[in-house]
Write a protein that holds these residues in place. Sequence first.
Motif, PDB file in Angstrom:
ATOM      1  N   GLY A  82       0.672  -1.135  -0.134  1.00 19.82           N
ATOM      2  CA  GLY A  82      -0.105   0.015   0.106  1.00 19.82           C
ATOM      3  C   GLY A  82       0.847   1.143   0.025  1.00 19.82           C
ATOM      4  O   GLY A  82       0.323   2.396  -0.064  1.00 19.82           O
ATOM      5  N   GLU A  83       2.099   1.153   0.059  1.00 24.45           N
ATOM      6  CA  GLU A  83       3.148   2.199  -0.073  1.00 24.45           C
ATOM      7  C   GLU A  83       3.689   2.425  -1.353  1.00 24.45           C
ATOM      8  O   GLU A  83       4.008   1.437  -2.039  1.00 24.45           O
ATOM      9  CB  GLU A  83       4.144   2.122   1.060  1.00 24.45           C
ATOM     10  CG  GLU A  83       3.416   2.200   2.590  1.00 24.45           C
ATOM     11  CD  GLU A  83       4.321   2.129   3.548  1.00 24.45           C
ATOM     12  OE1 GLU A  83       4.062   2.523   4.754  1.00 24.45           O
ATOM     13  OE2 GLU A  83       5.400   1.268   3.361  1.00 24.45           O
ATOM     14  N   ALA A  84       3.981   3.578  -1.613  1.00 27.06           N
ATOM     15  CA  ALA A  84       4.824   3.952  -2.737  1.00 27.06           C
ATOM     16  C   ALA A  84       6.141   4.575  -2.598  1.00 27.06           C
ATOM     17  O   ALA A  84       6.232   5.310  -1.501  1.00 27.06           O
ATOM     18  CB  ALA A  84       4.204   5.034  -3.910  1.00 27.06           C
ATOM     19  N   LEU A  85       7.484   4.369  -3.215  1.00 26.93           N
ATOM     20  CA  LEU A  85       8.607   4.789  -2.745  1.00 26.93           C
ATOM     21  C   LEU A  85       9.334   5.283  -4.000  1.00 26.93           C
ATOM     22  O   LEU A  85       8.742   4.994  -5.417  1.00 26.93           O
ATOM     23  CB  LEU A  85       9.541   3.952  -2.524  1.00 26.93           C
ATOM     24  CG  LEU A  85       9.060   3.200  -1.034  1.00 26.93           C
ATOM     25  CD1 LEU A  85       8.146   1.949  -0.990  1.00 26.93           C
ATOM     26  CD2 LEU A  85       9.994   2.916   0.185  1.00 26.93           C
ATOM     27  N   ILE A  86      10.046   6.324  -3.843  1.00 26.29           N
ATOM     28  CA  ILE A  86      10.889   6.782  -5.144  1.00 26.29           C
ATOM     29  C   ILE A  86      12.388   6.621  -4.898  1.00 26.29           C
ATOM     30  O   ILE A  86      12.886   6.930  -3.619  1.00 26.29           O
ATOM     31  CB  ILE A  86      10.581   8.262  -5.539  1.00 26.29           C
ATOM     32  CG1 ILE A  86      11.018   8.629  -6.896  1.00 26.29           C
ATOM     33  CG2 ILE A  86      10.814   9.243  -4.409  1.00 26.29           C
ATOM     34  CD1 ILE A  86      10.459   9.876  -7.502  1.00 26.29           C
ATOM     35  N   VAL A  87      13.226   6.463  -5.958  1.00 25.21           N
ATOM     36  CA  VAL A  87      14.603   6.290  -5.984  1.00 25.21           C
ATOM     37  C   VAL A  87      15.123   7.479  -6.864  1.00 25.21           C
ATOM     38  O   VAL A  87      14.827   7.418  -8.031  1.00 25.21           O
ATOM     39  CB  VAL A  87      15.039   5.124  -6.424  1.00 25.21           C
ATOM     40  CG1 VAL A  87      16.666   5.008  -6.516  1.00 25.21           C
ATOM     41  CG2 VAL A  87      14.476   3.834  -5.575  1.00 25.21           C
ATOM     42  N   PRO A  88      15.924   8.648  -6.358  1.00 21.73           N
ATOM     43  CA  PRO A  88      16.276   9.644  -7.131  1.00 21.73           C
ATOM     44  C   PRO A  88      17.503   9.027  -8.267  1.00 21.73           C
ATOM     45  O   PRO A  88      18.056   7.865  -8.086  1.00 21.73           O
ATOM     46  CB  PRO A  88      17.174  10.599  -5.781  1.00 21.73           C
ATOM     47  CG  PRO A  88      16.590  10.022  -4.947  1.00 21.73           C
ATOM     48  CD  PRO A  88      16.086   8.604  -4.769  1.00 21.73           C
ATOM     49  N   LYS A  89      17.399   9.683  -9.150  1.00 20.24           N
ATOM     50  CA  LYS A  89      18.320   9.303 -10.537  1.00 20.24           C
ATOM     51  C   LYS A  89      19.644   9.282  -9.871  1.00 20.24           C
ATOM     52  O   LYS A  89      20.084  10.073  -9.181  1.00 20.24           O
ATOM     53  CB  LYS A  89      18.145  10.600 -11.333  1.00 20.24           C
ATOM     54  CG  LYS A  89      19.051  10.661 -12.533  1.00 20.24           C
ATOM     55  CD  LYS A  89      18.950  11.886 -13.645  1.00 20.24           C
ATOM     56  CE  LYS A  89      20.014  12.039 -14.527  1.00 20.24           C
ATOM     57  NZ  LYS A  89      19.915  13.175 -15.228  1.00 20.24           N
ATOM     58  N   GLY A  90      20.299   8.043 -10.163  1.00 18.58           N
ATOM     59  CA  GLY A  90      21.783   8.066  -9.923  1.00 18.58           C
ATOM     60  C   GLY A  90      22.047   7.736  -8.525  1.00 18.58           C
ATOM     61  O   GLY A  90      23.450   7.587  -8.286  1.00 18.58           O
ATOM     62  N   VAL A  91      21.257   7.327  -7.667  1.00 17.18           N
ATOM     63  CA  VAL A  91      21.359   6.543  -6.435  1.00 17.18           C
ATOM     64  C   VAL A  91      21.341   5.340  -6.511  1.00 17.18           C
ATOM     65  O   VAL A  91      20.334   4.632  -6.777  1.00 17.18           O
ATOM     66  CB  VAL A  91      20.263   7.267  -5.396  1.00 17.18           C
ATOM     67  CG1 VAL A  91      20.465   6.645  -3.838  1.00 17.18           C
ATOM     68  CG2 VAL A  91      20.333   8.751  -5.295  1.00 17.18           C
ATOM     69  N   PRO A  92      22.424   4.521  -6.063  1.00 14.98           N
ATOM     70  CA  PRO A  92      22.674   3.143  -6.057  1.00 14.98           C
ATOM     71  C   PRO A  92      21.641   2.604  -4.897  1.00 14.98           C
ATOM     72  O   PRO A  92      21.522   3.224  -3.810  1.00 14.98           O
ATOM     73  CB  PRO A  92      24.136   2.770  -5.545  1.00 14.98           C
ATOM     74  CG  PRO A  92      24.860   4.041  -6.131  1.00 14.98           C
ATOM     75  CD  PRO A  92      23.814   5.289  -6.032  1.00 14.98           C
TER      76      PRO A  92
END
Length: 129
Positions: A82-92
Amino acid sequence: MRKYKVAEMEVKPLVDKGGEVRVMMSPKTVDATQLIMGTATVPVGTTVKKHVHDYGEECFYVLQGKGVLYLEGVESIEFSAGEALIVPKGVPHSIENTGDELIKVVFATAPLAPTAQAGHRNMGGNGHA
């Protein structure tokens, strides 16, 4: 003729990153020009290998399960269905299934990288970011 719909089971799974990834929307499946989208599963006790998206950010919505998203140099984030997450561009980053059931997510990455190989770069090893 342009294709607008893809069934999950039509797409061959990728299994070399940890878990199982099906890229459903891409230039190869529906002539997508700006993003990729698909599903991924991570079995109990498994970790998705550390990797990076140099060209775009990635987001995912958790349909089932719970785990930890490790963002190198940033933080570790616990998540559940039920949760959403984001990974920034260029972050391993990597994902670990810390629960007692399969993790299943829908993911998307945008903008589109110039090639599939450039869009997802493995960082080596199976450990956390």
